[in-house]
Design a protein around this motif. Structure first.
Motif, short mmCIF file in Angstrom:
data_model
loop_
_atom_site.label_atom_id
_atom_site.label_comp_id
_atom_site.label_asym_id
_atom_site.label_seq_id
_atom_site.Cartn_x
_atom_site.Cartn_y
_atom_site.Cartn_z
N LEU A 13 24.81 -38.96 82.67
CA LEU A 13 25.69 -39.18 83.84
C LEU A 13 25.78 -40.82 83.14
CD1 LEU A 13 24.16 -37.06 86.52
CD2 LEU A 13 27.09 -36.78 84.84
N VAL A 14 25.17 -41.44 83.30
CA VAL A 14 25.04 -42.64 83.33
C VAL A 14 26.48 -43.31 82.23
CG1 VAL A 14 23.83 -44.94 83.81
CG2 VAL A 14 22.96 -43.54 84.46
N ARG A 15 26.02 -43.27 80.99
CA ARG A 15 27.10 -43.57 80.08
C ARG A 15 28.76 -43.35 80.24
NH1 ARG A 15 23.19 -41.13 76.94
NH2 ARG A 15 24.98 -39.26 76.60
N ASN A 16 28.90 -41.71 80.95
CA ASN A 16 30.01 -41.16 81.57
C ASN A 16 30.07 -42.52 82.68
OD1 ASN A 16 29.76 -39.24 79.62
ND2 ASN A 16 29.07 -38.19 81.65
N GLY A 17 29.85 -42.94 84.01
CA GLY A 17 29.89 -43.15 84.70
C GLY A 17 30.46 -45.45 83.72
N PHE A 18 29.82 -45.70 83.38
CA PHE A 18 30.06 -46.86 82.46
C PHE A 18 31.73 -46.36 81.61
CE2 PHE A 18 25.84 -48.59 83.18
CZ PHE A 18 26.17 -49.40 83.69
N ARG A 19 31.62 -45.62 80.72
CA ARG A 19 32.59 -45.19 80.00
C ARG A 19 33.88 -45.13 80.68
NH1 ARG A 19 33.94 -43.07 74.90
NH2 ARG A 19 32.16 -42.78 73.96
N MET A 20 33.67 -44.50 82.09
CA MET A 20 35.13 -44.83 82.82
C MET A 20 35.63 -45.87 83.20
SD MET A 20 33.81 -41.25 84.78
CE MET A 20 35.71 -41.52 86.19
N MET A 21 34.78 -47.20 83.59
CA MET A 21 34.80 -48.00 84.24
C MET A 21 35.47 -49.39 82.70
SD MET A 21 32.19 -49.25 86.94
CE MET A 21 30.66 -48.69 86.01
N ILE A 22 34.61 -48.63 82.13
CA ILE A 22 35.28 -49.65 80.53
C ILE A 22 36.67 -50.06 80.41
CG2 ILE A 22 34.87 -50.04 78.28
CD1 ILE A 22 32.05 -50.10 79.61
N GLU A 23 36.65 -48.28 79.90
CA GLU A 23 38.14 -47.37 79.42
C GLU A 23 39.31 -47.91 80.25
OE1 GLU A 23 37.37 -43.61 77.54
OE2 GLU A 23 36.62 -45.62 75.64
N ALA A 24 39.22 -47.99 81.80
CA ALA A 24 40.25 -48.07 82.60
C ALA A 24 40.51 -49.90 82.49
CB ALA A 24 39.85 -47.85 84.25
N ASP A 25 40.21 -50.39 81.76
CA ASP A 25 40.64 -52.24 81.08
C ASP A 25 41.75 -51.89 79.79
OD1 ASP A 25 40.37 -54.25 79.75
OD2 ASP A 25 39.45 -55.17 82.47
N ASP A 26 42.47 -52.38 80.03
CA ASP A 26 43.22 -51.40 78.71
C ASP A 26 42.48 -52.90 77.53
OD1 ASP A 26 44.92 -49.84 79.94
OD2 ASP A 26 46.47 -51.99 80.59
N GLY A 27 42.04 -54.39 78.00
CA GLY A 27 41.80 -54.47 76.61
C GLY A 27 40.25 -54.24 75.93
N LEU A 28 39.71 -53.42 76.76
CA LEU A 28 38.06 -52.72 76.42
C LEU A 28 38.00 -51.53 76.06
CD1 LEU A 28 36.41 -54.51 79.66
CD2 LEU A 28 37.29 -55.44 77.17
N THR A 29 37.33 -51.54 75.09
CA THR A 29 37.15 -49.72 74.79
C THR A 29 35.93 -49.67 74.04
OG1 THR A 29 37.90 -48.25 73.37
CG2 THR A 29 37.73 -50.09 71.80
N VAL A 30 35.68 -48.29 74.09
CA VAL A 30 33.60 -47.39 73.69
C VAL A 30 34.39 -46.98 72.79
CG1 VAL A 30 31.89 -46.00 74.14
CG2 VAL A 30 33.52 -47.28 76.40
N VAL A 31 33.42 -47.66 71.47
CA VAL A 31 33.66 -47.00 70.38
C VAL A 31 32.02 -46.31 70.04
CG1 VAL A 31 34.66 -48.49 69.59
CG2 VAL A 31 32.33 -49.36 69.51
N GLY A 32 31.12 -45.48 70.93
CA GLY A 32 30.17 -44.98 70.27
C GLY A 32 29.34 -44.69 72.09
N GLU A 33 28.22 -44.22 71.55
CA GLU A 33 26.87 -44.52 72.53
C GLU A 33 25.60 -43.58 72.44
OE1 GLU A 33 27.69 -40.16 75.51
OE2 GLU A 33 29.58 -42.28 75.71
N ALA A 34 24.85 -43.57 72.91
CA ALA A 34 23.84 -43.12 71.99
C ALA A 34 22.43 -43.05 73.20
CB ALA A 34 22.48 -44.04 71.16
N GLY A 35 21.66 -42.25 73.01
CA GLY A 35 20.45 -42.16 74.45
C GLY A 35 18.97 -42.59 74.34
N ASP A 36 19.09 -43.03 72.86
CA ASP A 36 17.54 -44.03 72.94
C ASP A 36 18.17 -45.20 72.11
OD1 ASP A 36 16.87 -43.12 70.31
OD2 ASP A 36 17.63 -41.74 70.96
#
Length: 215
Positions: A13-36
């Motif tokens: 849920l935390v990762r999803n929250g950060f992803r939403m905030m980051i990808e709302a900006d056209d100049g930033l993109t999330v290229v991956g994620e991990a749980g540890d």
């Protein structure tokens, strides 16, 4: 140019929250994620990222160890540590391991996006009051002998170092010490070289560890 961000947190849920905030900006993109941390290090062998948002307390491999390993890579991404508590002693260890700064997980969206851009551009997130409070809290337990590198600093370099430790940016240092912008940059370059620090976070840590600023 779009900046790429990799998320590391054991809570989806935390990762999803950060992803939403980051990808709302056209100049930033999330290229991956991990749980540890271990999964993150493996993924970052094949995924290029400009900035890694790294949680501190995770299973398998914690954020401190993962940061230490990540900064040893040939072309490491910049690391921003994420923590729930601004007096988490592990944050200090992560900064020592090479992180470019830290953010509280409840940071506002504009703070998060600004911090990502700052560290991607070679800066460090050291200004928030929480950072200075954290360092002052932790460094009290780390007394040590006088550092001989202090003797190589001029009075003006010490003045600039104190301002940096207090969270001042270059413009603020220029105004407070009545220096030209170029002179401030020259002093900072000298400090980085003389104190063998790679960035402003290193300068802040040095200032607190050696007592240049009061704890």
């Amino acid at each position: 140019m779009t900046l790429s961000v990799f998320l590391v947190d054991d809570q989806r849920l935390v990762r999803n929250g950060f992803r939403m905030m980051i990808e709302a900006d056209d100049g930033l993109t999330v290229v991956g994620e991990a749980g540890d941390g271990a999964a993150a290090l493996q993924a970052l062998q094949s995924v290029e990222a400009d900035v890694v948002l790294m949680d501190i307390r995770m299973p398998v491999l914690d954020g401190v160890s993962a940061t230490r390993e990540l900064t040893r890579l040939r072309h490491p991404a910049k690391v921003l540590i994420l923590t729930t508590f601004d007096l988490d002693e592990y944050v200090f260890a992560a900064l020592k391991a090479g992180a470019a700064g830290f953010l509280l997980k409840d940071a506002r969206q504009e703070e998060l996006l600004s911090a990502i851009r700052d560290v991607a551009d070679g800066g460090s997130v050291v200004a928030p009051t929480a950072t200075r409070r954290l360092l002052a809290h932790v460094v009290r337990s780390l007394p040590g002998p006088p550092d001989p590198r202090l003797e190589s600093l001029t009075t003006r370099e010490l003045d600039v170092l104190r301002e940096i430790a207090g969270g001042a940016n270059n413009k603020e240092i220029s105004e407070r010490l009545f220096m030209a912008d170029g002179t401030v940059k020259t002093h900072i370059g000298n400090l980085l070289s003389k104190l063998e620090c790679r960035d402003r976070v290193g300068l802040v840590l040095f200032a607190f560890e050696t007592g240049v600023v009061a704890n």
